[in-house]
Design a protein around this motif. Structure first.
Motif, mmCIF file in Angstrom:
data_model
loop_
_atom_site.group_PDB
_atom_site.id
_atom_site.type_symbol
_atom_site.label_atom_id
_atom_site.label_comp_id
_atom_site.label_asym_id
_atom_site.label_seq_id
_atom_site.Cartn_x
_atom_site.Cartn_y
_atom_site.Cartn_z
ATOM 1 N N THR A 240 -1.176 13.568 -5.069
ATOM 2 C CA THR A 240 -2.365 14.070 -5.782
ATOM 3 C C THR A 240 -3.079 15.128 -4.954
ATOM 4 O O THR A 240 -3.442 16.186 -5.464
ATOM 5 N N ASN A 241 -3.249 14.846 -3.661
ATOM 6 C CA ASN A 241 -3.930 15.800 -2.797
ATOM 7 C C ASN A 241 -3.206 17.140 -2.764
ATOM 8 O O ASN A 241 -3.828 18.194 -2.786
ATOM 9 N N GLU B 137 1.321 8.303 -3.537
ATOM 10 C CA GLU B 137 0.667 8.798 -4.743
ATOM 11 C C GLU B 137 -0.539 9.646 -4.337
ATOM 12 O O GLU B 137 -0.755 10.731 -4.859
ATOM 13 N N GLU B 138 -1.277 9.140 -3.339
ATOM 14 C CA GLU B 138 -2.480 9.832 -2.872
ATOM 15 C C GLU B 138 -2.117 11.205 -2.298
ATOM 16 O O GLU B 138 -2.746 12.208 -2.604
ATOM 17 N N THR C 175 -1.196 18.326 -5.061
ATOM 18 C CA THR C 175 -1.348 18.994 -6.370
ATOM 19 C C THR C 175 -2.703 19.691 -6.447
ATOM 20 O O THR C 175 -2.793 20.840 -6.868
ATOM 21 N N ILE C 176 -3.721 18.970 -6.004
ATOM 22 C CA ILE C 176 -5.073 19.551 -6.051
ATOM 23 C C ILE C 176 -5.119 20.825 -5.212
ATOM 24 O O ILE C 176 -5.586 21.868 -5.665
ATOM 25 N N SER D 28 -4.993 28.941 -8.608
ATOM 26 C CA SER D 28 -5.900 29.393 -9.668
ATOM 27 C C SER D 28 -6.996 30.301 -9.112
ATOM 28 O O SER D 28 -7.342 31.306 -9.739
ATOM 29 N N PHE D 29 -7.525 29.975 -7.937
ATOM 30 C CA PHE D 29 -8.565 30.853 -7.381
ATOM 31 C C PHE D 29 -7.984 32.194 -6.934
ATOM 32 O O PHE D 29 -8.638 33.216 -7.056
ATOM 33 N N ASN E 247 0.801 -1.227 0.000
ATOM 34 C CA ASN E 247 0.000 0.000 0.000
ATOM 35 C C ASN E 247 0.830 1.272 0.000
ATOM 36 O O ASN E 247 0.322 2.327 -0.316
ATOM 37 N N ILE F 190 -7.425 13.327 -10.456
ATOM 38 C CA ILE F 190 -7.548 14.574 -11.219
ATOM 39 C C ILE F 190 -8.027 14.260 -12.636
ATOM 40 O O ILE F 190 -7.439 13.412 -13.303
ATOM 41 N N VAL G 83 -11.861 27.151 -13.493
ATOM 42 C CA VAL G 83 -10.891 28.001 -12.793
ATOM 43 C C VAL G 83 -9.534 27.304 -12.712
ATOM 44 O O VAL G 83 -8.524 27.828 -13.170
ATOM 45 N N ARG G 84 -9.515 26.083 -12.142
ATOM 46 C CA ARG G 84 -8.230 25.421 -11.951
ATOM 47 C C ARG G 84 -7.901 24.452 -13.080
ATOM 48 O O ARG G 84 -6.781 23.949 -13.150
ATOM 49 N N VAL H 163 -5.468 33.677 -8.401
ATOM 50 C CA VAL H 163 -5.285 34.446 -9.643
ATOM 51 C C VAL H 163 -6.626 35.007 -10.107
ATOM 52 O O VAL H 163 -6.718 36.175 -10.492
ATOM 53 N N LEU H 164 -7.675 34.192 -10.009
ATOM 54 C CA LEU H 164 -8.998 34.659 -10.452
ATOM 55 C C LEU H 164 -9.452 35.871 -9.637
ATOM 56 O O LEU H 164 -9.843 36.896 -10.198
ATOM 57 N N ILE I 198 1.044 3.645 -3.078
ATOM 58 C CA ILE I 198 -0.276 4.201 -3.397
ATOM 59 C C ILE I 198 -0.583 5.370 -2.458
ATOM 60 O O ILE I 198 -1.063 6.410 -2.882
ATOM 61 N N MET J 36 -9.570 7.731 -2.391
ATOM 62 C CA MET J 36 -8.589 8.729 -2.824
ATOM 63 C C MET J 36 -9.123 9.530 -3.996
ATOM 64 O O MET J 36 -10.159 9.215 -4.552
ATOM 65 N N LYS K 146 -2.922 23.720 -6.833
ATOM 66 C CA LYS K 146 -3.502 24.292 -8.059
ATOM 67 C C LYS K 146 -4.805 25.037 -7.764
ATOM 68 O O LYS K 146 -5.116 26.033 -8.395
ATOM 69 N N THR K 147 -5.565 24.512 -6.799
ATOM 70 C CA THR K 147 -6.823 25.180 -6.454
ATOM 71 C C THR K 147 -6.539 26.555 -5.854
ATOM 72 O O THR K 147 -7.130 27.556 -6.260
ATOM 73 N N PHE L 265 -9.235 21.468 -13.777
ATOM 74 C CA PHE L 265 -9.523 20.031 -13.627
ATOM 75 C C PHE L 265 -10.659 19.822 -12.646
ATOM 76 O O PHE L 265 -10.995 20.709 -11.865
ATOM 77 N N PHE M 235 -9.949 39.762 -10.725
ATOM 78 C CA PHE M 235 -11.166 40.563 -10.566
ATOM 79 C C PHE M 235 -10.878 41.859 -9.796
ATOM 80 O O PHE M 235 -11.377 42.922 -10.160
#
Lengths: 269, 232
Positions: free
Chosen positions: A13-14, A9-10, A16-17, A24-25, A3, B4, B209-210, A27-28, A6, B1, A20-21, B212, A32
């Motif tokens: 990913t978390n 990896e999890e 990265t999410i 990007s928000f 495990n 993306i 926005v992002r 910047v948005l 994995i 999990m 990026k969130t 994905f 504005f």
């Protein structure tokens, strides 16, 4: 053991999410905020002829772009007599004060600029009517957005320039092959100088630009500028000055009534 | 999990969000201009169903007597509107994104099925790739509408120098009506667009926005997938 990769990896990913969130928000929202700031900044900017300087400078560029597309051969569409309205709309009365006696009216023309002395002379309605008569039936367009097919008669401004040797530095009749001799602008004012327009020479020499004394084959009504008005088909109506009192020529843009109130200088169609 | 799932490319997100304030300014300044000759209404005979626009609307937005201001903003931001739109179209053509966006001959039937489904009239939901058929039609139409606004706008702006465009759009009065109707179209598009975005939820919204969406997958599924991967 199985495990572990994995899970990594999890986590990756978390992360990265999340990253990026947030980016990007951010910047948005920053975008504005920036747009709103720019909006406020434009609104508070120093004004040039009633418009924020930034807008005014782009409008000036627009005029240059428009000039690229301008051609003396582009005529406003003409219509048959039957389509012309019987009563033309009257929209403005600036410069049309009541202290005016059309019987005493004379057109004062200065060959050069406004303050040049010894180069002014006067003409009567008879002099203008002695020039070849032209008619134009076109869709008159007001800057407010309305339009009307109207029928006008008068003398071409270019014929007037030719006959009285106007619009040139040299005092000779205008010659298309000697554009450098032409003044860049003509100015027209009402007798009380309350309303005034400045118009580029190319547009003044356009074949549909008339010193106009007739509407629907009748003398101009008083509220349409009797005894003489301008009709310029390739500009909004604000440039078709009624009751012309003075005309002069200039290389710098003459003051313009509506330009000062925030409109385009050229008001070109 | 979590997994993306790539959605909107960076370029499209920029074009989309730049267009939002630019179009808002174009519509606002357009209303300032329209006010000076506000002759349009919907109705029949002597009955007016809808007047464009009621005085209360003008008052609320501080519209009256700002014609020159409206023209100034309109003729400055028209450049940004046009450039952003053309870049977007250029990008979709070069990147191949257009393939997801342009409807095909099945799209109209499918779009109808999508509408029935979204209105809870039918349970059947047609298959979709990146966009469903209704989206394809909507997102392609809005681009054509933008193009229409440029054409009709230029025809009204320079009716003599671009006399051929004026002819193409049916003359000065028609061009003005078309230009106005397209704007009403944007507003209607906007309302439906917002409703759909709310309905589709946060994940879908953040795709714009992002770039994905995030899909939650059960641990067991992951394991199974890992096993499957090692097997192959």
């Amino acid at each position: 053991m199985k495990n572990k990769p994995i899970l990594n990896e999890e986590e990756k990913t978390n992360r990265t999410i999340r990253r990026k969130t947030i980016v990007s928000f951010t910047v948005l929202f920053a975008g504005f905020a920036l747009a709103f700031g720019a909006w406020r900044w434009i609104g508070n900017q120093e004004k040039e002829n009633e418009q924020p300087k930034l807008l005014r400078s782009v409008l000036n560029i627009n005029e240059k772009v428009n000039n690229l597309f301008f051609s003396e051969n582009h005529l406003a569409k003409e219509y048959p007599k039957s389509e012309a309205v019987k009563v033309a709309r009257v929209n403005g009365d600036v410069g049309m004060g009541e202290e005016f006696n059309p019987l005493l009216w004379k057109l004062t023309v200065n060959r050069h600029h406004e303050n040049a002395s010894d180069t002014a002379f006067q003409l009567t309605a008879k002099d203008i009517k002695a020039l070849p008569k032209r008619e134009v039936i076109f869709n008159f367009k007001c800057i407010e957005g309305w339009n009307q097919i109207t029928h006008w008669g008068g003398a071409r401004f270019s014929d007037f320039m030719e006959k009285y040797k106007l619009g040139t530095h040299s005092g000779k009749a205008p010659d298309i092959n000697h554009r450098e001799d032409l003044y860049k602008y003509a100015a027209l004012l009402t007798p009380d100088s309350a309303y005034y327009v400045g118009i580029d020479m190319k547009s003044m020499m356009h074949p549909q630009t008339l010193l106009c004394y007739e509407l629907n084959e009748q003398p101009l009504p008083a509220d349409q500028g009797y005894p003489l008005r301008l009709i310029i088909t390739i500009k909004y109506g604000i440039k078709s000055l009624k009751r012309i009192g003075y005309i002069y020529f200039s290389d710098t843009p003459p003051p313009d009534y509506w330009h000062k109130q925030g409109y385009d200088y050229d008001a070109a169609l | 999990m979590k997994r993306i799932i790539k959605k909107q490319p960076l370029a499209i997100r920029w074009f989309h969000w730049l267009n939002f304030p630019i179009l808002a300014i174009m519509i606002w300044s357009g209303i300032l201009i329209y006010w000076a000759n506000d002759v349009y209404w919907i109705g029949f005979g002597d009955t007016t169903l809808l007047k464009f626009f009621p005085d209360s609307f003008y008052k609320a937005l501080n519209v009256p007597f700002h014609l020159s201001n409206g023209m100034a903003f309109h003729f400055v931001f028209m450049w940004l509107f046009a450039i952003n739109g053309l870049l977007y179209v250029g990008y979709t053509l070069i990147s191949g994104e257009w393939k997801y966006l342009v409807p095909n001959r099945h799209s109209f039937k499918e779009a109808w099925q999508v509408v029935l489904h979204d209105l809870h009239i039918s349970k059947y939901k047609p298959m979709q790739t990146k966009y469903n058929a209704a989206q394809k039609i909507a997102y392609t139409s809005i681009i054509l509408m933008g193009f229409g606004s440029l054409i009709t706008g230029l025809a009204i702006y320079k009716p003599v120098q671009f006399g051929w465009l004026l002819q193409l759009t049916g003359g000065y009065e028609w061009a003005r009506i078309e230009h106005f109707a397209l704007t009403i179209g944007y507003v209607l598009f906007f309302i439906i667009h917002i409703a759909q975005v709310i309905k589709a939820g946060w994940n879908n919204f953040s795709g714009m926005v992002r770039g994905f969406e995030v899909e939650n997958i059960k641990k067991t599924e992951v394991d199974q997938e890992a096993v499957r991967e090692t097997e192959t």
